[in-house]
Design a protein around this motif. Structure first.
Motif, PDB file in Angstrom:
ATOM      1  N   ILE A 152       0.858  -1.186   0.000  1.00 18.99           N
ATOM      2  CA  ILE A 152       0.000   0.000   0.000  1.00 18.99           C
ATOM      3  C   ILE A 152       0.890   1.229   0.000  1.00 18.99           C
ATOM      4  O   ILE A 152       1.671   1.425   0.928  1.00 18.99           O
ATOM      5  N   GLU A 153       0.792   2.043  -1.048  1.00 17.44           N
ATOM      6  CA  GLU A 153       1.671   3.203  -1.158  1.00 17.44           C
ATOM      7  C   GLU A 153       1.279   4.341  -0.222  1.00 17.44           C
ATOM      8  O   GLU A 153       2.134   5.078   0.240  1.00 17.44           O
ATOM      9  N   ASN A 154      -0.009   4.487   0.078  1.00 12.77           N
ATOM     10  CA  ASN A 154      -0.456   5.563   0.953  1.00 12.77           C
ATOM     11  C   ASN A 154       0.032   5.289   2.372  1.00 12.77           C
ATOM     12  O   ASN A 154      -0.305   4.269   2.974  1.00 12.77           O
ATOM     13  N   LEU A 155       0.842   6.190   2.899  1.00 12.21           N
ATOM     14  CA  LEU A 155       1.474   6.016   4.207  1.00 12.21           C
ATOM     15  C   LEU A 155       0.455   5.781   5.317  1.00 12.21           C
ATOM     16  O   LEU A 155       0.607   4.882   6.143  1.00 12.21           O
ATOM     17  N   PHE A 156      -0.625   6.553   5.344  1.00 10.36           N
ATOM     18  CA  PHE A 156      -1.617   6.439   6.411  1.00 10.36           C
ATOM     19  C   PHE A 156      -2.385   5.124   6.331  1.00 10.36           C
ATOM     20  O   PHE A 156      -2.613   4.468   7.346  1.00 10.36           O
ATOM     21  N   LEU A 157      -2.771   4.717   5.121  1.00 13.14           N
ATOM     22  CA  LEU A 157      -3.468   3.438   4.962  1.00 13.14           C
ATOM     23  C   LEU A 157      -2.545   2.263   5.280  1.00 13.14           C
ATOM     24  O   LEU A 157      -2.965   1.282   5.890  1.00 13.14           O
ATOM     25  N   ARG A 158      -1.266   2.371   4.867  1.00 10.13           N
ATOM     26  CA  ARG A 158      -0.312   1.303   5.175  1.00 10.13           C
ATOM     27  C   ARG A 158      -0.143   1.171   6.689  1.00 10.13           C
ATOM     28  O   ARG A 158      -0.160   0.075   7.232  1.00 10.13           O
ATOM     29  N   ASP A 159       0.011   2.284   7.391  1.00 10.48           N
ATOM     30  CA  ASP A 159       0.157   2.246   8.854  1.00 10.48           C
ATOM     31  C   ASP A 159      -1.081   1.637   9.508  1.00 10.48           C
ATOM     32  O   ASP A 159      -0.972   0.826  10.429  1.00 10.48           O
ATOM     33  N   TYR A 160      -2.262   2.023   9.028  1.00  8.55           N
ATOM     34  CA  TYR A 160      -3.507   1.483   9.562  1.00  8.55           C
ATOM     35  C   TYR A 160      -3.560  -0.033   9.332  1.00  8.55           C
ATOM     36  O   TYR A 160      -3.896  -0.798  10.229  1.00  8.55           O
ATOM     37  N   PHE A 161      -3.209  -0.451   8.107  1.00  7.67           N
ATOM     38  CA  PHE A 161      -3.226  -1.868   7.760  1.00  7.67           C
ATOM     39  C   PHE A 161      -2.255  -2.646   8.644  1.00  7.67           C
ATOM     40  O   PHE A 161      -2.597  -3.699   9.186  1.00  7.67           O
ATOM     41  N   ILE A 162      -1.038  -2.135   8.805  1.00  5.32           N
ATOM     42  CA  ILE A 162      -0.024  -2.799   9.627  1.00  5.32           C
ATOM     43  C   ILE A 162      -0.501  -2.925  11.073  1.00  5.32           C
ATOM     44  O   ILE A 162      -0.357  -3.983  11.692  1.00  5.32           O
ATOM     45  N   ASN A 163      -1.090  -1.854  11.609  1.00  8.51           N
ATOM     46  CA  ASN A 163      -1.611  -1.929  12.973  1.00  8.51           C
ATOM     47  C   ASN A 163      -2.676  -3.019  13.100  1.00  8.51           C
ATOM     48  O   ASN A 163      -2.710  -3.765  14.076  1.00  8.51           O
ATOM     49  N   LYS A 164      -3.543  -3.116  12.110  1.00 11.59           N
ATOM     50  CA  LYS A 164      -4.621  -4.122  12.137  1.00 11.59           C
ATOM     51  C   LYS A 164      -4.061  -5.546  12.067  1.00 11.59           C
ATOM     52  O   LYS A 164      -4.490  -6.413  12.816  1.00 11.59           O
ATOM     53  N   VAL A 165      -3.114  -5.795  11.142  1.00 16.74           N
ATOM     54  CA  VAL A 165      -2.585  -7.159  11.025  1.00 16.74           C
ATOM     55  C   VAL A 165      -1.755  -7.529  12.247  1.00 16.74           C
ATOM     56  O   VAL A 165      -1.717  -8.699  12.641  1.00 16.74           O
ATOM     57  N   ASN A 166      -1.110  -6.554  12.877  1.00 18.13           N
ATOM     58  CA  ASN A 166      -0.396  -6.833  14.127  1.00 18.13           C
ATOM     59  C   ASN A 166      -1.372  -7.259  15.216  1.00 18.13           C
ATOM     60  O   ASN A 166      -1.097  -8.181  15.987  1.00 18.13           O
ATOM     61  N   GLN A 167      -2.518  -6.600  15.292  1.00 16.89           N
ATOM     62  CA  GLN A 167      -3.535  -6.960  16.283  1.00 16.89           C
ATOM     63  C   GLN A 167      -4.049  -8.383  16.063  1.00 16.89           C
ATOM     64  O   GLN A 167      -4.384  -9.080  17.012  1.00 16.89           O
ATOM     65  N   LEU A 168      -4.090  -8.804  14.799  1.00 17.16           N
ATOM     66  CA  LEU A 168      -4.597 -10.130  14.457  1.00 17.16           C
ATOM     67  C   LEU A 168      -3.493 -11.195  14.436  1.00 17.16           C
ATOM     68  O   LEU A 168      -3.760 -12.353  14.128  1.00 17.16           O
ATOM     69  N   SER A 169      -2.253 -10.791  14.707  1.00 16.77           N
ATOM     70  CA  SER A 169      -1.098 -11.706  14.716  1.00 16.77           C
ATOM     71  C   SER A 169      -0.937 -12.449  13.392  1.00 16.77           C
ATOM     72  O   SER A 169      -0.698 -13.662  13.368  1.00 16.77           O
ATOM     73  N   ILE A 170      -1.056 -11.729  12.296  1.00 15.18           N
ATOM     74  CA  ILE A 170      -0.891 -12.314  10.966  1.00 15.18           C
ATOM     75  C   ILE A 170       0.544 -12.071  10.506  1.00 15.18           C
ATOM     76  O   ILE A 170       1.065 -10.970  10.637  1.00 15.18           O
TER      77      ILE A 170
END
Length: 168
Positions: A30-48
């Motif tokens: 994801i090139e958009n910095l804010f969306l990438r950060d949001y996505f990373i935070n979400k997958v970290n919460q899900l332990s993926i």
């Protein structure tokens, strides 16, 4: 086999992750910095387990910090498969604690880094070059480093000082 999904907003991310099978290896580009950060935070919460593709990394190169692989947005499907299968095993370039300290203040000039960390300007410059080499940086500009630094920090859920590094 790879799936790709168009991500235009946070709700696209939430919708995608609600149906995601955590047994699969996730590749995030994801090139958009804010969306990438949001996505990373979400997958970290899900332990993926996941790989982050970034435009600032040299084509078909990667590095690993913690359990997260960072690679070029320009990598081939074959290269992504190779990383997903074998990356935990091969020797990798890792950042030393001093390099992590430098990465935290990478945006400063060498003279200011030297003053802040009580090292010489030449040492600060050498560490910056090593960091860019180990992170497989395409460009040496501060904005590119900021994007990578932010992605690393978000992926590890901590400040860079908190990362544990080992010598390869």
């Amino acid at each position: 086999m790879f799936e790709s999904h168009q991500i235009a907003c946070k709700s696209d991310i939430d919708s995608y992750l609600s149906d995601y099978n955590p047994a699969n290896y996730l590749v995030v580009g994801i090139e958009n910095l804010f969306l990438r950060d949001y996505f990373i935070n979400k997958v970290n919460q899900l332990s993926i387990k996941y790989m982050v593709l970034m435009q600032d990394i040299i084509k078909d190169h990667c590095f690993k910090i913690g359990d997260v692989v960072f690679s070029s947005m320009e990598c081939t499907p074959h290269y992504i498969q190779k990383i997903a299968r074998y990356f935990p095993k091969p020797r990798q370039n890792v950042l030393t604690q001093r390099e992590l300290d430098i990465l935290d203040v990478f945006h400063l000039q060498n003279v200011k880094i030297a003053r802040e960390l009580d090292i010489s300007q030449k040492t600060a410059s050498g560490h910056r070059v090593n960091i860019q080499h180990k992170l497989r940086m395409k460009s040496k500009n501060t904005l590119a480093m900021l994007r990578i630094k932010t992605a690393i920090s978000r992926s590890n859920g901590s400040q860079l000082h908190g990362l544990i590094s080992q010598h390869a």
